[in-house]
Every structure is written in structure tokens, then in C-alpha cells.
Motif scaffolding. Sequence first.
Motif, PDB file in Angstrom:
ATOM      1  N   SER A  45     -51.536  16.237 -25.299  1.00 53.02           N
ATOM      2  CA  SER A  45     -52.592  15.714 -26.180  1.00 53.02           C
ATOM      3  C   SER A  45     -52.676  14.195 -26.109  1.00 53.02           C
ATOM      4  N   VAL A  46     -51.649  13.552 -25.549  1.00 54.61           N
ATOM      5  CA  VAL A  46     -51.649  12.086 -25.501  1.00 54.61           C
ATOM      6  C   VAL A  46     -51.913  11.542 -24.099  1.00 54.61           C
ATOM      7  N   CYS A  47     -52.395  12.394 -23.199  1.00 55.52           N
ATOM      8  CA  CYS A  47     -52.647  11.962 -21.811  1.00 55.52           C
ATOM      9  C   CYS A  47     -53.813  10.989 -21.704  1.00 55.52           C
ATOM     10  N   ARG A  48     -53.672  10.046 -20.774  1.00 59.12           N
ATOM     11  CA  ARG A  48     -54.820   9.245 -20.348  1.00 59.12           C
ATOM     12  C   ARG A  48     -55.668  10.078 -19.388  1.00 59.12           C
ATOM     13  N   PRO A  49     -56.865   9.596 -19.030  1.00 61.57           N
ATOM     14  CA  PRO A  49     -57.735  10.381 -18.135  1.00 61.57           C
ATOM     15  C   PRO A  49     -57.083  10.714 -16.785  1.00 61.57           C
ATOM     16  N   ASP A  50     -56.131   9.906 -16.336  1.00 61.58           N
ATOM     17  CA  ASP A  50     -55.458  10.220 -15.067  1.00 61.58           C
ATOM     18  C   ASP A  50     -54.180  11.049 -15.296  1.00 61.58           C
ATOM     19  N   PHE A  51     -54.051  11.609 -16.488  1.00 65.61           N
ATOM     20  CA  PHE A  51     -52.948  12.499 -16.861  1.00 65.61           C
ATOM     21  C   PHE A  51     -51.601  11.796 -17.014  1.00 65.61           C
ATOM     22  N   THR A  52     -51.594  10.463 -17.039  1.00 67.59           N
ATOM     23  CA  THR A  52     -50.336   9.762 -17.289  1.00 67.59           C
ATOM     24  C   THR A  52     -50.149   9.553 -18.792  1.00 67.59           C
ATOM     25  N   VAL A  53     -48.884   9.298 -19.169  1.00 64.83           N
ATOM     26  CA  VAL A  53     -48.528   8.982 -20.554  1.00 64.83           C
ATOM     27  C   VAL A  53     -47.539   7.816 -20.529  1.00 64.83           C
ATOM     28  N   GLU A  54     -47.165   7.329 -21.707  1.00 65.15           N
ATOM     29  CA  GLU A  54     -46.046   6.404 -21.799  1.00 65.15           C
ATOM     30  C   GLU A  54     -44.754   7.187 -21.588  1.00 65.15           C
ATOM     31  N   GLN A  55     -43.771   6.576 -20.959  1.00 63.20           N
ATOM     32  CA  GLN A  55     -42.487   7.266 -20.896  1.00 63.20           C
ATOM     33  C   GLN A  55     -41.903   7.406 -22.306  1.00 63.20           C
ATOM     34  N   SER A  56     -42.108   6.430 -23.169  1.00 58.44           N
ATOM     35  CA  SER A  56     -41.545   6.418 -24.528  1.00 58.44           C
ATOM     36  C   SER A  56     -40.037   6.624 -24.478  1.00 58.44           C
ATOM     37  N   TYR A  57     -39.327   5.553 -24.144  1.00 67.02           N
ATOM     38  CA  TYR A  57     -37.879   5.666 -23.950  1.00 67.02           C
ATOM     39  C   TYR A  57     -37.175   5.759 -25.297  1.00 67.02           C
ATOM     40  N   ASP A  58     -37.141   6.978 -25.867  1.00 68.99           N
ATOM     41  CA  ASP A  58     -36.412   7.139 -27.136  1.00 68.99           C
ATOM     42  C   ASP A  58     -35.595   8.430 -27.097  1.00 68.99           C
ATOM     43  N   TYR A  59     -34.816   8.579 -26.022  1.00 67.07           N
ATOM     44  CA  TYR A  59     -34.059   9.808 -25.831  1.00 67.07           C
ATOM     45  C   TYR A  59     -32.854   9.855 -26.764  1.00 67.07           C
ATOM     46  N   SER A  60     -32.539  11.071 -27.228  1.00 68.00           N
ATOM     47  CA  SER A  60     -31.417  11.246 -28.152  1.00 68.00           C
ATOM     48  C   SER A  60     -30.096  11.178 -27.398  1.00 68.00           C
ATOM     49  N   ASN A  61     -29.001  11.064 -28.158  1.00 72.58           N
ATOM     50  CA  ASN A  61     -27.674  11.082 -27.542  1.00 72.58           C
ATOM     51  C   ASN A  61     -27.444  12.380 -26.779  1.00 72.58           C
ATOM     52  N   GLU A  62     -27.971  13.478 -27.336  1.00 77.59           N
ATOM     53  CA  GLU A  62     -27.805  14.763 -26.661  1.00 77.59           C
ATOM     54  C   GLU A  62     -28.539  14.770 -25.319  1.00 77.59           C
ATOM     55  N   GLU A  63     -29.744  14.215 -25.286  1.00 78.18           N
ATOM     56  CA  GLU A  63     -30.476  14.152 -24.012  1.00 78.18           C
ATOM     57  C   GLU A  63     -29.751  13.262 -23.002  1.00 78.18           C
ATOM     58  N   GLN A  64     -29.225  12.144 -23.466  1.00 81.75           N
ATOM     59  CA  GLN A  64     -28.457  11.286 -22.560  1.00 81.75           C
ATOM     60  C   GLN A  64     -27.242  12.042 -22.023  1.00 81.75           C
ATOM     61  N   GLU A  65     -26.634  12.868 -22.877  1.00 89.01           N
ATOM     62  CA  GLU A  65     -25.469  13.633 -22.445  1.00 89.01           C
ATOM     63  C   GLU A  65     -25.872  14.675 -21.395  1.00 89.01           C
ATOM     64  N   VAL A  66     -26.999  15.349 -21.608  1.00 89.23           N
ATOM     65  CA  VAL A  66     -27.476  16.333 -20.634  1.00 89.23           C
ATOM     66  C   VAL A  66     -27.724  15.643 -19.286  1.00 89.23           C
ATOM     67  N   TRP A  67     -28.327  14.475 -19.321  1.00 89.58           N
ATOM     68  CA  TRP A  67     -28.579  13.737 -18.068  1.00 89.58           C
ATOM     69  C   TRP A  67     -27.266  13.452 -17.333  1.00 89.58           C
ATOM     70  N   ARG A  68     -26.268  12.985 -18.080  1.00 85.34           N
ATOM     71  CA  ARG A  68     -24.978  12.669 -17.444  1.00 85.34           C
ATOM     72  C   ARG A  68     -24.310  13.908 -16.877  1.00 85.34           C
ATOM     73  N   ILE A  69     -24.360  14.997 -17.622  1.00 83.23           N
ATOM     74  CA  ILE A  69     -23.752  16.239 -17.125  1.00 83.23           C
ATOM     75  C   ILE A  69     -24.439  16.672 -15.829  1.00 83.23           C
ATOM     76  N   LEU A  70     -25.764  16.663 -15.855  1.00 86.07           N
ATOM     77  CA  LEU A  70     -26.512  17.077 -14.659  1.00 86.07           C
ATOM     78  C   LEU A  70     -26.181  16.181 -13.470  1.00 86.07           C
ATOM     79  N   CYS A  71     -26.174  14.886 -13.691  1.00 87.31           N
ATOM     80  CA  CYS A  71     -25.923  13.953 -12.588  1.00 87.31           C
ATOM     81  C   CYS A  71     -24.498  14.071 -12.073  1.00 87.31           C
ATOM     82  N   ASP A  72     -23.512  14.156 -12.972  1.00 89.34           N
ATOM     83  CA  ASP A  72     -22.108  14.249 -12.548  1.00 89.34           C
ATOM     84  C   ASP A  72     -21.891  15.494 -11.704  1.00 89.34           C
ATOM     85  N   ARG A  73     -22.389  16.609 -12.220  1.00 84.97           N
ATOM     86  CA  ARG A  73     -22.181  17.886 -11.554  1.00 84.97           C
ATOM     87  C   ARG A  73     -22.877  17.893 -10.194  1.00 84.97           C
ATOM     88  N   GLN A  74     -24.103  17.430 -10.155  1.00 81.83           N
ATOM     89  CA  GLN A  74     -24.877  17.507  -8.930  1.00 81.83           C
ATOM     90  C   GLN A  74     -24.382  16.497  -7.892  1.00 81.83           C
TER      91      GLN A  74
END
Length: 276
Positions: free
Chosen positions: A21-50
Amino acid sequence: NISVEAYARECAAQGLRGNYSVCRPDFTVEQSYDYSNEEQEVWRILCDRQTRLTRRLAHRSYLDGVEALGLLEKIPDFDEVSEKLHGLTGWQLVAVPGLIPAEPFFVHLTNRRFPVTNWLRRKEELDYIVEPDMFHDFFGHVPALTQPAFADFMQQYGERAAGLIELGGHDMISRLYWYTAEYSLMQEPGQPLKAFGAGLMSSYSELQFAVESPDAHHVPFDIATVMRTGYEIDKFQRAYFVLPSFETLRDAFQNTDLAALIARYKDDPPLDPATI
Ligand code: HBI
Ligand code: FE
């Protein structure tokens, strides 16, 4: 050409996760860098493992890209990575809410902008997720855009895709993308075969399967064969094509008469990847 509003309704109806619902006409959005601690943890787990796997199984050019962009410490800030990437190959990143329609996707590629999903899978989804998320888009696709010949190929794919689809080539060019940008192997001097492609880089189990399983067929890259070979999106591939180099891919795309290939094979049943 579908409007953002109509596409947003379609995605909501299908239960897709992004907020369209917040897309611009070219379908882009703001990244809105407000990730939770849990999301940061998921990113680290994924990156470490991979990363434990990619160090052994991924092509050097991909690992060089990860190194150059520095993606592993925290969820990447798209603008920071964009700036580094732009200095290397002229590509930039734009945030999108998830899958976008094909036409605007191709327009972004044509302009050396890679759309990256701005949300991350949940902890229960480390191994598999249906929609592409930030881990697939970022960890999988973005490092290879540091490589000049691959960066050129992706732009040229964007430039020509819509025209080739009009010739009836939708399935054939989708197979090319699938078996190169998503699921591919590539030669590396003095090394065993290495993996390449965002689908493999972002999958813990298929990355190992593709390189090491006797059930994974390793087939020499040939653009006509690739464009004729079928695939299934929700299973491991049965065949992986082996690129000699990114230059081979770019030059094949540039120098092959793709319209003629499409005219000749577009109505044929796909070749079976299990017996190719
Ligand atoms: N949108 N965000 C996103 N990522 C993709 O990889 C993507 C897309 N929209 C369309 C699309 N891919 C397909 O059309 C491919 O065939 C390229
Ligand atoms: Fe992808």
C-alpha cells in the motif's frame, strides 16, 4: 501495465507478506531501517550458517562480492551497500515490498537497479520460504552484481526480456534466468566445481545437494539447451548447468539470435532436467 493499487489488492488477496500500500509508481518503497533485535538475530543466524557452506562451495567471485560489500554483521543498510556497489559496477539497490510485476522489474534491471525485498523471514522459516525475502535477494543476488560481466548480463536481460516475451519467449527466458541467476555452477581454475546463483546461495540444503549429490546432474552450459529445459520451483533441481565464466554467459546472451531460438522452440514441450 498493472497499477500499484491493483497489484496491491492482488497481493493482499493472495496473502503475500509485503506492504504494497506504500509503493511508489515504480513499486519501490523506503527500506525503513527499524528492524527488531529478533530480526537482527535471524539475519545473523542465516548468515553464520550459510557462510560456513559458501566458503567451501560457492564460487570465488561470489565470495569476493560478499567481502567487498560487507553484508554479514547486521541487516544491511541498502543505501550504504548501494554506494559501494555503485562504485564497483554502477549498480544500485532499491527496496521493494516483495515480488513486483515483471515489467517494472525489468525496467529496474535495465537501469542497473536491483530490487531487494525490505523484510526478512521469521525464525521458524530459516530453511524454506515461498516468497523471496531480504535474505534471498541480498545474500543470494547482490554479491554477484559486483562482478562486471554478470552485472552487464543482468542489465541486458532486463533490456531484452519484455521484447522476447512478446515473441512468445516467456518460458524460455525464465528458464535462462532460473538456470543462471538462481541455480548454477561455475568453473574455478584449480578447484572443484563451485556453486553460483541466488537460489543456491540462499538455500542451506540445496547448495550442498547441487554440488555434492550424485543425483544432481552437472551439464555443460549451452544457451539453447538451457532455454529449452524445464524446471520446478518447489523441488531441488535435477540438472545444474556449468558456466565456464560470467563472460561466457554475457557473450552467449549478446551474440545468440534469441528471437530465432524462440521461434524454433517456443511451442515444444520442455526438455526433462532429470534426463538431460
Ligand atoms: N520481483 N522483487 C522481485 N524479484 C524478482 O526476482 C522478480 C520480481 N518480479 C518478477 C520476476 N522476478 C520475474 O518476472 C522473473 O522472471 C525475472
Ligand atoms: Fe531470486
